[in-house]
Scaffold this active site. Structure first.
Site, PDB file in Angstrom:
ATOM      1  N   LYS A 119      37.278  23.791  45.213  1.00 53.28           N
ATOM      2  CA  LYS A 119      36.322  24.189  44.163  1.00 53.28           C
ATOM      3  C   LYS A 119      35.438  23.019  43.749  1.00 53.28           C
ATOM      4  O   LYS A 119      34.259  23.200  43.470  1.00 53.28           O
ATOM      5  CB  LYS A 119      37.048  24.743  42.935  1.00 53.28           C
ATOM      6  CG  LYS A 119      37.530  26.173  43.130  1.00 53.28           C
ATOM      7  CD  LYS A 119      37.822  26.827  41.798  1.00 53.28           C
ATOM      8  CE  LYS A 119      38.265  28.262  41.970  1.00 53.28           C
ATOM      9  NZ  LYS A 119      38.703  28.854  40.706  1.00 53.28           N
ATOM     10  N   LYS A 202      39.254  33.300  52.586  1.00 55.71           N
ATOM     11  CA  LYS A 202      39.859  34.243  51.629  1.00 55.71           C
ATOM     12  C   LYS A 202      38.788  35.135  51.002  1.00 55.71           C
ATOM     13  O   LYS A 202      37.694  34.665  50.708  1.00 55.71           O
ATOM     14  CB  LYS A 202      40.555  33.402  50.546  1.00 55.71           C
ATOM     15  CG  LYS A 202      41.311  34.209  49.520  1.00 55.71           C
ATOM     16  CD  LYS A 202      41.921  33.319  48.450  1.00 55.71           C
ATOM     17  CE  LYS A 202      40.974  33.112  47.280  1.00 55.71           C
ATOM     18  NZ  LYS A 202      41.614  32.518  46.093  1.00 55.71           N
ATOM     19  N   LYS A 205      36.819  36.703  44.363  1.00 55.29           N
ATOM     20  CA  LYS A 205      35.908  37.342  43.402  1.00 55.29           C
ATOM     21  C   LYS A 205      34.817  36.395  42.945  1.00 55.29           C
ATOM     22  O   LYS A 205      33.803  36.819  42.425  1.00 55.29           O
ATOM     23  CB  LYS A 205      36.672  37.950  42.224  1.00 55.29           C
ATOM     24  CG  LYS A 205      37.437  36.976  41.359  1.00 55.29           C
ATOM     25  CD  LYS A 205      38.036  37.718  40.175  1.00 55.29           C
ATOM     26  CE  LYS A 205      39.437  37.308  39.849  1.00 55.29           C
ATOM     27  NZ  LYS A 205      39.680  35.879  39.667  1.00 55.29           N
TER      28      LYS A 205
END
Ligand code: TYM
Length: 343
Positions: A119, A202, A205
């Site tokens: 991230k 992956k 969302k």
């Protein structure tokens, strides 16, 4: 009295971040097993809003998504009469325990977390927040406050669970047996749903780059069809599970099919043995997906039509969660040597 009836029920805690639209990966990896297991455990399910601000966020969207995610918990089968459903930030103990645990968590443990590395790599270095690095300690606090024995999550949370165990063990070693060491509970099927447009990563969302990346729980049937018919596959024809990265697309569609229909891999392969090609698999997958989503969406519409229902339920949930969390926090504070505020 039998042995079983005299034993305390084991506890479960889990949560989802209100940071985007919930995907079929969230459902199959997490929510579906929460609903299935809730009768067997004393369950706590929170909407982890404090985690959602570790990356830049919009306040109005956070408010809306927090309610939406809570309503989706119920729509996916969580029964608020059986399980405690609450919002993380409504229970102040989560923030306070995070601070206490921060002070016994070595920085190196956090810097090694893959989710942090992934991230933070996606953001400009000077805009990565301290909260993003500290994210797993907040998650450990969520779990440890409730003495959760098991934590039902998808495969991507395995490392965070290991860290939670390490933190709890360190606390117990320093201050005496206090915190319960939790186990990850990862489903056999559906724990690792991949992106439709890139089956080596992956389904997430928070990934909003392409409209063909993820299936969302609130997607209408025609959008589901469009996305699945466009899902990346390969040039072969065999409809079989495979570890070969070249065949990751078909493997992912089969994984979705198996998890949604609750069938064994061998049964699914036998079912498609005479199919003419990937098109047949995709068409059937559209049908089963839309059937499952229709059930969730109907319940969601009914729940959100009732003004104030979700907020009321969350207020009740927070009350119950506070009872448990505050008791744990009081013990932790006492063990660490803090004076009580009142004699
Ligand atoms: P979050 O919000 O990213 O995801 C919520 C849950 O969905 C699972 N999941 C998936 N499962 C299968 N395939 C996928 N593609 C997929 N994507 C997501 C996740 O594993 C997760 O179970 N850190 C957590 C939230 C959290 C938490 C907690 C979880 C905060 N505190 C305490 C458990 C206990 C997270 O980011 O989940």
């Amino acid at each position: 009295m039998s042995d079983n009836s005299s034993k305390k029920r084991q506890r479960v805690l889990s949560g989802v971040q209100p940071s985007g639209n919930l995907t079929i990966g969230n459902y199959l990896g997490a929510l579906k097993q929460w609903a299935r297991e809730q009768q067997h455990f004393e369950s706590f399910f929170c909407v982890v809003d404090l985690h959602a601000i570790t990356v830049p966020h919009d306040p109005q969207e956070l408010r809306d998504k927090t309610r939406e995610v809570a309503a989706l918990y119920l729509a996916c089968g969580i029964d608020p009469e059986v399980s405690t459903v609450f919002v993380q930030s409504h229970v102040r103990a989560h923030s306070e325990l995070t601070w206490l645990l921060n002070c016994i968590t070595p920085l190196g443990w956090l810097q090694r977390m893959t989710q942090y590395k992934d991230k933070s790599a996606k953001q400009q270095q000077d805009s990565v927040s301290t909260g993003l690095l500290d994210y797993p300690v907040l998650m450990a606090a969520d779990i440890l406050l409730y003495h959760a024995d098991a934590v039902p999550v998808g495969d991507d949370q395995r490392q965070h669970l290991e860290l939670t165990r390490d933190i709890a063990q360190r606390f117990n070693h320093l201050f005496g047996e206090t915190l319960t060491i939790p186990e990850a509970m990862i489903p056999l099927s559906g724990a690792r749903i991949k992106a439709l447009d890139d089956p080596l990563s992956k389904m997430s969302k928070s990934e909003t780059g392409s409209e063909y990346h993820a299936l969302y729980l609130l997607d209408p049937p025609n959008r589901v069809k469009k996305k699945l018919m466009r899902a990346v596959t390969d040039s072969g024809r065999d409809i079989q599970f495979s570890d070969d990265p070249e065949r990751a697309g078909v493997n992912n569609l089969l994984e979705l099919y198996a998890a949604l229909t609750e069938q064994e891999h061998t049964t699914v392969e036998a079912h498609f043995a005479n199919a003419r090609g990937y098109g047949d698999l995709k068409k059937e997958l559209v049908e089963v997906t839309n059937e499952v989503l229709a059930g969730i969406q109907q319940k969601y519409q009914a729940l959100t039509a009732e003004e104030g229902y979700i907020d009321e339920l969350l207020a009740r949930g927070a009350e119950r969660a506070c009872e448990v969390a505050d008791a744990t926090l009081a013990t932790v504070r006492e063990r660490m040597g803090f004076l009580k505020a009142h004699a």
